[in-house]
Design a protein around this motif. Structure first.
Motif, short mmCIF file in Angstrom:
data_model
loop_
_atom_site.label_atom_id
_atom_site.label_comp_id
_atom_site.label_asym_id
_atom_site.label_seq_id
_atom_site.Cartn_x
_atom_site.Cartn_y
_atom_site.Cartn_z
N ASN A 1 0.85 -1.19 0.00
CA ASN A 1 0.00 0.00 0.00
C ASN A 1 0.88 1.24 0.00
O ASN A 1 1.55 1.55 0.98
CB ASN A 1 -0.90 -0.02 1.24
N SER A 2 0.87 1.95 -1.12
CA SER A 2 1.69 3.16 -1.25
C SER A 2 0.83 4.38 -1.52
O SER A 2 1.28 5.34 -2.16
CB SER A 2 2.71 2.97 -2.38
N GLY A 3 -0.41 4.33 -1.06
CA GLY A 3 -1.31 5.46 -1.27
C GLY A 3 -2.31 5.19 -2.37
O GLY A 3 -2.36 4.11 -2.97
N ALA A 4 -3.11 6.20 -2.66
CA ALA A 4 -4.22 6.05 -3.58
C ALA A 4 -3.78 5.82 -5.01
O ALA A 4 -2.78 6.39 -5.47
CB ALA A 4 -5.11 7.28 -3.50
N ILE A 5 -4.52 4.97 -5.71
CA ILE A 5 -4.34 4.73 -7.14
C ILE A 5 -5.59 5.25 -7.83
O ILE A 5 -6.70 4.76 -7.59
CB ILE A 5 -4.15 3.24 -7.44
N ILE A 6 -5.44 6.26 -8.65
CA ILE A 6 -6.58 6.90 -9.32
C ILE A 6 -6.60 6.45 -10.77
O ILE A 6 -5.60 6.58 -11.49
CB ILE A 6 -6.48 8.43 -9.22
N GLU A 7 -7.73 5.88 -11.20
CA GLU A 7 -7.82 5.33 -12.55
C GLU A 7 -9.11 5.78 -13.22
O GLU A 7 -10.12 6.01 -12.55
CB GLU A 7 -7.78 3.80 -12.51
N THR A 8 -9.08 5.85 -14.53
CA THR A 8 -10.27 6.08 -15.35
C THR A 8 -10.38 4.92 -16.33
O THR A 8 -9.41 4.56 -16.99
CB THR A 8 -10.18 7.42 -16.10
N GLU A 9 -11.56 4.35 -16.40
CA GLU A 9 -11.77 3.13 -17.18
C GLU A 9 -12.99 3.29 -18.08
O GLU A 9 -14.02 3.81 -17.66
CB GLU A 9 -12.00 1.96 -16.20
N LYS A 10 -12.86 2.81 -19.31
CA LYS A 10 -14.00 2.75 -20.21
C LYS A 10 -14.68 1.40 -20.04
O LYS A 10 -14.03 0.36 -20.03
CB LYS A 10 -13.56 2.94 -21.66
N GLY A 11 -16.01 1.42 -19.90
CA GLY A 11 -16.73 0.18 -19.65
C GLY A 11 -16.52 -0.31 -18.23
O GLY A 11 -16.09 0.44 -17.34
N THR A 12 -16.78 -1.59 -18.00
CA THR A 12 -16.68 -2.16 -16.67
C THR A 12 -16.39 -3.65 -16.81
O THR A 12 -16.60 -4.24 -17.87
CB THR A 12 -17.98 -1.93 -15.87
N TYR A 13 -15.89 -4.27 -15.75
CA TYR A 13 -15.47 -5.66 -15.84
C TYR A 13 -16.59 -6.60 -16.27
O TYR A 13 -16.34 -7.63 -16.91
CB TYR A 13 -14.88 -6.14 -14.50
N ALA A 14 -17.84 -6.26 -15.95
CA ALA A 14 -18.97 -7.13 -16.31
C ALA A 14 -19.47 -6.87 -17.73
O ALA A 14 -20.21 -7.69 -18.28
CB ALA A 14 -20.10 -6.95 -15.31
N ASP A 15 -19.10 -5.74 -18.29
CA ASP A 15 -19.50 -5.39 -19.66
C ASP A 15 -18.45 -4.43 -20.21
O ASP A 15 -18.58 -3.21 -20.10
CB ASP A 15 -20.89 -4.75 -19.67
N LYS A 16 -17.42 -5.00 -20.80
CA LYS A 16 -16.28 -4.18 -21.24
C LYS A 16 -16.63 -3.25 -22.40
O LYS A 16 -15.90 -2.32 -22.69
CB LYS A 16 -15.11 -5.09 -21.60
N ASP A 17 -17.78 -3.49 -23.04
CA ASP A 17 -18.21 -2.63 -24.15
C ASP A 17 -19.24 -1.58 -23.72
O ASP A 17 -19.75 -0.85 -24.56
CB ASP A 17 -18.83 -3.49 -25.26
N ALA A 18 -19.52 -1.51 -22.42
CA ALA A 18 -20.48 -0.52 -21.95
C ALA A 18 -20.00 0.89 -22.31
O ALA A 18 -18.81 1.20 -22.22
CB ALA A 18 -20.65 -0.63 -20.43
N GLU A 19 -20.94 1.72 -22.73
CA GLU A 19 -20.59 3.03 -23.27
C GLU A 19 -20.59 4.11 -22.18
O GLU A 19 -21.37 5.05 -22.21
CB GLU A 19 -21.54 3.40 -24.40
N PHE A 20 -19.71 3.92 -21.23
CA PHE A 20 -19.49 4.97 -20.24
C PHE A 20 -18.05 4.89 -19.74
O PHE A 20 -17.35 3.89 -19.98
CB PHE A 20 -20.48 4.88 -19.07
N GLU A 21 -17.64 5.92 -19.08
CA GLU A 21 -16.30 6.01 -18.50
C GLU A 21 -16.45 6.29 -17.02
O GLU A 21 -17.25 7.15 -16.63
CB GLU A 21 -15.51 7.12 -19.19
N VAL A 22 -15.71 5.56 -16.20
CA VAL A 22 -15.81 5.76 -14.76
C VAL A 22 -14.43 6.05 -14.17
O VAL A 22 -13.42 5.47 -14.59
CB VAL A 22 -16.44 4.54 -14.04
#
Length: 273
Positions: free
Chosen positions: A177-198
Protein backbone atom coordinates in the motif's frame (compact mmCIF):
# COMPACT_ATOMS: atom_id res chain seq x y z
CA UNK A 1 -10.52 19.14 -2.07
CA UNK A 2 -8.22 16.74 -3.92
CA UNK A 3 -9.50 13.54 -5.47
CA UNK A 4 -8.21 11.26 -2.71
CA UNK A 5 -10.03 13.26 -0.02
CA UNK A 6 -13.22 12.88 -2.05
CA UNK A 7 -12.80 9.15 -2.68
CA UNK A 8 -16.17 8.18 -1.20
CA UNK A 9 -18.20 10.35 -3.57
CA UNK A 10 -16.05 9.46 -6.58
CA UNK A 11 -16.37 5.73 -5.90
CA UNK A 12 -20.08 5.98 -5.10
CA UNK A 13 -20.65 7.66 -8.45
CA UNK A 14 -18.52 5.00 -10.14
CA UNK A 15 -20.63 2.18 -8.71
CA UNK A 16 -23.88 4.03 -9.33
CA UNK A 17 -22.87 4.28 -12.98
CA UNK A 18 -21.88 0.60 -13.23
CA UNK A 19 -24.89 -0.93 -11.50
CA UNK A 20 -27.43 -0.99 -14.35
CA UNK A 21 -24.85 -2.38 -16.77
CA UNK A 22 -24.00 -5.09 -14.25
CA UNK A 23 -27.63 -6.03 -13.67
CA UNK A 24 -28.18 -6.39 -17.41
CA UNK A 25 -24.93 -8.29 -18.07
CA UNK A 26 -24.34 -11.95 -18.85
CA UNK A 27 -21.66 -11.79 -16.15
CA UNK A 28 -24.26 -11.55 -13.36
CA UNK A 29 -26.89 -13.64 -15.21
CA UNK A 30 -29.87 -12.15 -13.43
CA UNK A 31 -32.40 -14.39 -15.19
CA UNK A 32 -30.82 -17.55 -13.79
CA UNK A 33 -30.46 -15.91 -10.39
CA UNK A 34 -34.16 -15.01 -10.22
CA UNK A 35 -34.97 -18.62 -11.12
CA UNK A 36 -33.09 -19.73 -8.01
CA UNK A 37 -29.43 -20.06 -9.03
CA UNK A 38 -27.10 -19.39 -6.11
CA UNK A 39 -24.54 -16.71 -6.96
CA UNK A 40 -21.99 -17.77 -4.33
CA UNK A 41 -18.88 -19.67 -5.38
CA UNK A 42 -17.51 -22.93 -3.96
CA UNK A 43 -14.57 -21.18 -2.28
CA UNK A 44 -16.79 -19.17 0.07
CA UNK A 45 -19.54 -21.79 0.37
CA UNK A 46 -17.00 -24.25 1.75
CA UNK A 47 -15.95 -21.71 4.40
CA UNK A 48 -19.44 -20.48 5.33
CA UNK A 49 -20.77 -23.96 6.09
CA UNK A 50 -24.35 -24.54 7.21
CA UNK A 51 -26.04 -21.15 7.48
CA UNK A 52 -29.38 -22.32 8.85
CA UNK A 53 -30.43 -19.88 11.55
CA UNK A 54 -27.16 -17.92 11.39
CA UNK A 55 -27.03 -14.11 11.26
CA UNK A 56 -24.73 -12.72 8.55
CA UNK A 57 -23.48 -9.19 7.91
CA UNK A 58 -22.40 -8.90 4.27
CA UNK A 59 -20.13 -5.90 3.70
CA UNK A 60 -19.83 -4.26 0.25
CA UNK A 61 -22.64 -6.36 -1.20
CA UNK A 62 -23.13 -4.49 -4.53
CA UNK A 63 -26.70 -5.05 -5.79
CA UNK A 64 -27.36 -7.92 -3.43
CA UNK A 65 -27.11 -11.22 -5.33
CA UNK A 66 -24.77 -12.85 -2.81
CA UNK A 67 -26.70 -11.42 0.15
CA UNK A 68 -29.94 -12.87 -1.21
CA UNK A 69 -28.16 -16.16 -1.90
CA UNK A 70 -27.10 -16.26 1.75
CA UNK A 71 -30.73 -15.70 2.76
CA UNK A 72 -31.83 -18.54 0.50
CA UNK A 73 -29.40 -20.79 2.41
CA UNK A 74 -31.23 -20.05 5.66
CA UNK A 75 -29.33 -17.07 7.06
CA UNK A 76 -30.68 -13.82 8.52
CA UNK A 77 -28.77 -11.36 6.34
CA UNK A 78 -27.97 -7.65 6.35
CA UNK A 79 -26.21 -6.41 3.21
CA UNK A 80 -24.31 -3.11 3.14
CA UNK A 81 -23.05 -1.08 0.20
CA UNK A 82 -21.89 2.44 -0.60
CA UNK A 83 -23.95 2.78 -3.79
CA UNK A 84 -27.51 4.03 -3.32
CA UNK A 85 -28.43 2.83 -6.82
CA UNK A 86 -27.14 -0.67 -6.02
CA UNK A 87 -28.97 -0.80 -2.69
CA UNK A 88 -32.24 0.30 -4.32
CA UNK A 89 -31.89 -2.52 -6.84
CA UNK A 90 -30.92 -4.99 -4.10
CA UNK A 91 -34.15 -4.22 -2.23
CA UNK A 92 -36.14 -4.77 -5.44
CA UNK A 93 -34.39 -8.10 -6.04
CA UNK A 94 -35.08 -9.23 -2.47
CA UNK A 95 -38.80 -8.59 -3.01
CA UNK A 96 -38.73 -10.41 -6.35
CA UNK A 97 -36.91 -13.31 -4.70
CA UNK A 98 -39.34 -13.38 -1.76
CA UNK A 99 -36.60 -13.20 0.87
CA UNK A 100 -36.30 -10.95 3.91
CA UNK A 101 -32.73 -9.74 3.30
CA UNK A 102 -32.19 -6.28 4.79
CA UNK A 103 -30.07 -3.73 2.91
CA UNK A 104 -28.35 -0.62 4.25
CA UNK A 105 -26.75 2.11 2.14
CA UNK A 106 -23.58 3.06 3.99
CA UNK A 107 -19.84 3.39 3.69
CA UNK A 108 -18.19 0.56 5.64
CA UNK A 109 -16.56 2.96 8.08
CA UNK A 110 -19.84 4.77 8.79
CA UNK A 111 -21.85 1.61 9.48
CA UNK A 112 -21.98 2.06 13.29
CA UNK A 113 -24.19 5.11 12.64
CA UNK A 114 -26.70 2.92 10.76
CA UNK A 115 -26.64 -0.45 12.54
CA UNK A 116 -26.51 -1.59 16.16
CA UNK A 117 -26.37 -5.38 16.45
CA UNK A 118 -23.86 -8.21 16.27
CA UNK A 119 -23.71 -11.20 13.95
CA UNK A 120 -22.59 -14.81 13.92
CA UNK A 121 -20.71 -14.19 10.66
CA UNK A 122 -19.28 -11.15 8.91
CA UNK A 123 -18.67 -11.87 5.23
CA UNK A 124 -17.10 -9.93 2.36
CA UNK A 125 -15.74 -11.10 -0.97
CA UNK A 126 -14.09 -10.36 -4.32
CA UNK A 127 -12.99 -6.82 -5.01
CA UNK A 128 -13.88 -5.17 -1.73
CA UNK A 129 -10.92 -3.98 0.32
CA UNK A 130 -9.26 -2.25 -2.62
CA UNK A 131 -11.84 0.53 -2.19
CA UNK A 132 -10.82 1.13 1.43
CA UNK A 133 -7.82 3.27 2.41
CA UNK A 134 -7.43 2.08 6.02
CA UNK A 135 -7.60 -1.62 6.89
CA UNK A 136 -7.23 -1.00 10.60
CA UNK A 137 -10.55 0.87 10.56
CA UNK A 138 -12.02 -1.93 8.43
CA UNK A 139 -10.92 -4.59 10.93
CA UNK A 140 -12.35 -2.55 13.82
CA UNK A 141 -15.73 -2.57 12.05
CA UNK A 142 -15.56 -6.34 11.57
CA UNK A 143 -14.70 -6.88 15.23
CA UNK A 144 -17.43 -4.51 16.40
CA UNK A 145 -20.18 -6.29 14.50
CA UNK A 146 -19.10 -9.86 15.29
CA UNK A 147 -20.58 -11.67 18.26
CA UNK A 148 -18.08 -13.10 20.75
CA UNK A 149 -16.63 -16.22 19.10
CA UNK A 150 -18.21 -15.11 15.80
CA UNK A 151 -16.49 -15.82 12.47
CA UNK A 152 -15.18 -13.55 9.75
CA UNK A 153 -15.20 -15.13 6.28
CA UNK A 154 -13.19 -13.28 3.64
CA UNK A 155 -12.49 -14.13 -0.01
CA UNK A 156 -10.59 -11.63 -2.12
CA UNK A 157 -8.58 -11.27 -5.29
CA UNK A 158 -4.92 -11.79 -4.50
CA UNK A 159 -2.79 -8.64 -4.13
CA UNK A 160 -0.35 -10.03 -6.72
CA UNK A 161 -3.09 -9.62 -9.35
CA UNK A 162 -3.31 -5.87 -8.69
CA UNK A 163 0.39 -5.37 -9.39
CA UNK A 164 -0.15 -5.87 -13.13
CA UNK A 165 -1.40 -3.55 -15.83
CA UNK A 166 -4.87 -4.35 -17.19
CA UNK A 167 -3.45 -6.64 -19.90
CA UNK A 168 -1.23 -8.55 -17.42
CA UNK A 169 1.79 -7.76 -19.58
CA UNK A 170 3.90 -5.86 -17.06
CA UNK A 171 4.19 -5.01 -13.38
CA UNK A 172 2.73 -1.53 -12.99
CA UNK A 173 2.02 -1.10 -9.26
CA UNK A 174 3.70 -1.90 -5.97
CA UNK A 175 2.49 -4.92 -4.02
CA UNK A 176 2.42 -2.76 -0.89
CA UNK A 177 0.00 0.00 0.00
CA UNK A 178 1.69 3.16 -1.25
CA UNK A 179 -1.31 5.46 -1.27
CA UNK A 180 -4.22 6.05 -3.58
CA UNK A 181 -4.34 4.73 -7.14
CA UNK A 182 -6.58 6.90 -9.32
CA UNK A 183 -7.82 5.33 -12.55
CA UNK A 184 -10.27 6.08 -15.35
CA UNK A 185 -11.77 3.13 -17.18
CA UNK A 186 -14.00 2.75 -20.21
CA UNK A 187 -16.73 0.18 -19.65
CA UNK A 188 -16.68 -2.16 -16.67
CA UNK A 189 -15.47 -5.66 -15.84
CA UNK A 190 -18.97 -7.13 -16.31
CA UNK A 191 -19.50 -5.39 -19.66
CA UNK A 192 -16.28 -4.18 -21.24
CA UNK A 193 -18.21 -2.63 -24.15
CA UNK A 194 -20.48 -0.52 -21.95
CA UNK A 195 -20.59 3.03 -23.27
CA UNK A 196 -19.49 4.97 -20.24
CA UNK A 197 -16.30 6.01 -18.50
CA UNK A 198 -15.81 5.76 -14.76
CA UNK A 199 -13.21 7.23 -12.44
CA UNK A 200 -12.26 5.31 -9.32
CA UNK A 201 -9.85 5.55 -6.41
CA UNK A 202 -8.38 2.44 -4.83
CA UNK A 203 -5.57 1.07 -2.70
CA UNK A 204 -3.43 -2.07 -2.86
CA UNK A 205 -3.28 -4.14 0.34
CA UNK A 206 -0.73 -6.93 0.83
CA UNK A 207 -1.50 -10.08 2.81
CA UNK A 208 0.53 -9.00 5.83
CA UNK A 209 -1.43 -5.75 6.03
CA UNK A 210 -4.72 -7.66 5.93
CA UNK A 211 -3.74 -10.26 8.50
CA UNK A 212 -2.05 -7.88 10.92
CA UNK A 213 -5.04 -5.51 10.83
CA UNK A 214 -7.37 -8.34 11.81
CA UNK A 215 -5.05 -9.66 14.52
CA UNK A 216 -4.61 -6.21 16.04
CA UNK A 217 -8.37 -5.94 16.41
CA UNK A 218 -8.99 -9.12 18.36
CA UNK A 219 -9.39 -11.62 15.51
CA UNK A 220 -7.55 -14.92 15.41
CA UNK A 221 -6.74 -16.30 11.97
CA UNK A 222 -8.14 -19.83 11.69
CA UNK A 223 -7.39 -20.62 8.06
CA UNK A 224 -5.85 -19.07 4.97
CA UNK A 225 -5.59 -20.49 1.46
CA UNK A 226 -4.39 -19.18 -1.91
CA UNK A 227 -5.84 -20.22 -5.26
CA UNK A 228 -4.22 -20.21 -8.71
CA UNK A 229 -7.47 -19.29 -10.47
CA UNK A 230 -10.41 -16.89 -10.28
CA UNK A 231 -14.00 -18.19 -10.16
CA UNK A 232 -14.97 -15.06 -12.13
CA UNK A 233 -14.09 -14.21 -15.72
CA UNK A 234 -13.46 -10.56 -14.92
CA UNK A 235 -9.84 -10.05 -16.03
CA UNK A 236 -8.48 -9.36 -19.49
CA UNK A 237 -6.70 -12.11 -21.45
CA UNK A 238 -8.20 -14.90 -19.37
CA UNK A 239 -9.21 -18.44 -20.33
CA UNK A 240 -11.54 -20.96 -18.69
CA UNK A 241 -9.32 -23.99 -18.09
CA UNK A 242 -11.99 -25.85 -16.11
CA UNK A 243 -15.70 -25.06 -15.77
CA UNK A 244 -16.00 -21.93 -13.61
CA UNK A 245 -12.22 -21.51 -13.18
CA UNK A 246 -10.29 -18.80 -15.02
CA UNK A 247 -6.59 -17.98 -15.41
CA UNK A 248 -4.63 -15.36 -17.34
CA UNK A 249 -3.83 -17.18 -20.59
CA UNK A 250 -0.12 -16.36 -20.82
CA UNK A 251 0.52 -16.72 -17.07
CA UNK A 252 -1.25 -20.04 -16.54
CA UNK A 253 -0.98 -21.33 -12.98
CA UNK A 254 2.11 -19.25 -12.15
CA UNK A 255 0.42 -16.58 -10.01
CA UNK A 256 -2.07 -16.64 -7.13
CA UNK A 257 -5.37 -15.04 -8.16
CA UNK A 258 -7.58 -15.38 -5.08
CA UNK A 259 -7.08 -15.96 -1.37
CA UNK A 260 -9.52 -16.87 1.36
CA UNK A 261 -9.31 -16.68 5.12
CA UNK A 262 -11.43 -17.24 8.18
CA UNK A 263 -10.91 -15.60 11.55
CA UNK A 264 -12.69 -15.87 14.88
CA UNK A 265 -13.31 -13.10 17.34
CA UNK A 266 -11.77 -13.52 20.75
CA UNK A 267 -14.69 -13.42 23.20
CA UNK A 268 -12.62 -11.24 25.53
CA UNK A 269 -12.34 -8.43 22.99
CA UNK A 270 -13.93 -5.11 23.96
CA UNK A 271 -16.44 -4.41 21.17
CA UNK A 272 -17.13 -0.86 22.29
CA UNK A 273 -14.04 0.42 20.53
Amino acid sequence: MNAEDNYLEINRESWNTRTEAHINSDFYNLDAFLKGKNSLKDIELNLLGDLTGKSVLHLQCHFGQDSISLSRLGADVVGVDLSDVAIDRARELAKQSNVSTTFICSDVYDLPNHLDRQFDIVFTSYGTIGWLPDLNRWAKIISKFLKPDGTFVFVEFHPVVWMFDSAFKKIEYRYFNSGAIIETEKGTYADKDAEFEVKSIGWNHGLAEVISSLMQNGLEINSIEEFDYSPYNNFNNSIEFEPGKFRIAHLGDKIPMVYALTASKNHLVDTEQ
